[in-house]
Design an enzyme around this catalytic site. Sequence first.
Site, PDB file in Angstrom:
ATOM      1  N   PRO A 152       0.765  -1.239   0.000  1.00 27.79           N
ATOM      2  CA  PRO A 152       0.000   0.000   0.000  1.00 27.79           C
ATOM      3  C   PRO A 152       0.797   1.291   0.000  1.00 27.79           C
ATOM      4  O   PRO A 152       1.263   1.740   1.030  1.00 27.79           O
ATOM      5  CB  PRO A 152      -0.822  -0.101   1.288  1.00 27.79           C
ATOM      6  CG  PRO A 152      -0.107  -1.104   2.141  1.00 27.79           C
ATOM      7  CD  PRO A 152       1.004  -1.680   1.371  1.00 27.79           C
ATOM      8  N   GLU A 153       0.940   1.894  -1.146  1.00 31.01           N
ATOM      9  CA  GLU A 153       1.352   3.281  -1.219  1.00 31.01           C
ATOM     10  C   GLU A 153       0.103   4.056  -1.630  1.00 31.01           C
ATOM     11  O   GLU A 153      -0.990   3.496  -1.645  1.00 31.01           O
ATOM     12  CB  GLU A 153       2.488   3.470  -2.243  1.00 31.01           C
ATOM     13  CG  GLU A 153       3.781   2.788  -1.819  1.00 31.01           C
ATOM     14  CD  GLU A 153       4.948   3.061  -2.761  1.00 31.01           C
ATOM     15  OE1 GLU A 153       5.051   4.193  -3.255  1.00 31.01           O
ATOM     16  OE2 GLU A 153       5.746   2.143  -2.999  1.00 31.01           O
ATOM     17  N   ARG A 202       2.384  -8.532   8.802  1.00 27.19           N
ATOM     18  CA  ARG A 202       3.486  -8.037   9.645  1.00 27.19           C
ATOM     19  C   ARG A 202       3.036  -7.120  10.769  1.00 27.19           C
ATOM     20  O   ARG A 202       3.833  -6.744  11.619  1.00 27.19           O
ATOM     21  CB  ARG A 202       4.532  -7.336   8.760  1.00 27.19           C
ATOM     22  CG  ARG A 202       5.277  -8.329   7.885  1.00 27.19           C
ATOM     23  CD  ARG A 202       6.229  -7.638   6.939  1.00 27.19           C
ATOM     24  NE  ARG A 202       7.368  -7.055   7.618  1.00 27.19           N
ATOM     25  CZ  ARG A 202       8.297  -6.323   7.007  1.00 27.19           C
ATOM     26  NH1 ARG A 202       8.203  -6.091   5.721  1.00 27.19           N
ATOM     27  NH2 ARG A 202       9.304  -5.834   7.682  1.00 27.19           N
TER      28      ARG A 202
END
Length: 277
Positions: free
Chosen positions: A2-3, A112
């Site tokens: 996700p950018e 993560r």
Amino acid sequence: MPELPEVEVISQGLKPHLVGRRVEAITYNGKNLRSPVPIDLMRTQLTGKQIVKVERRAKYLLVHFDLETVLIIHLGMTGNLGIFPIGSTTARHDHLCWRLDNNLELRYNDTRRFGAIHLLQLPENASLEETFFHKTGPEPLSENCSAQYLHTKATGRKQPIKTFLMNTEVIAGIGNIYANESLFKAGINPCRPAGKLSRKEWRTLLDNIRSTLNWAIECGGSTISDFINASGEKGYFQANFKVYGKTGLPCGNCLTPIKKIQLSGRASFYCPQCQKK
DNA sequence: CAAGTTACCTGACGGC
DNA sequence: TGCCGTCAGGTAACTT
């Protein structure tokens, strides 16, 4: 994943499922994210409340409820959001689930756990920009982010231009992939001190940042799976990477092997021939 | 102050 | 097969 473009695509995909719905219940598996999950606050403040707006700011997804209440979700490195039928099989690393009043639920998955969930209750007369985003720079795609602004902001900075572009306080939403790709398109070396770019180079760079981000959004960003409707088709922008992850492969323009270096601890890719300046 | 480093966490991959 | 080091789309809190 996700950018800025990926969060934009997720935001657009979620919108039709979320706006107008009410949250009926929230479940949480108790695992820590980057910051404490405000589960009690969410349950008291969101249960029974209606979602009135969904939008993106920088790499954050904003879910607005009535009464100045905003659910703010950041996806970190591996976060993802999806809409699923109630009771359908859950996945490993599904941490949070907001049950809606249309037999669907919103699920937050994050391997993560570098993501974060915040619940903001805006005081009257205060905006998100003045509070949560007071240190966040302008959106690269918005008009208030001008070449002039960036040029001025970079004055005196010796930091590599690539690192500068990834500084959220300067400009918001450009991550490692799009910093690399935009600099390649602009023909600018990622090591150049940010303060040394001319006004003209800033104009070129900003144009290329915008075209890269817009192109990525049109491509659906990178892969986003598990949406239940067509808006959740996989992204395919990664097929258009020119330098990111291309170490040693021939540059698409000049066949010179793409080089990989470290800048501020992040992998950085460029063509030594096309990005000499 | 600016700029660089570390920590947070899991999983995939390559070398041995 | 398995163990180990390295690396990964982000950001904030450190240190230099």
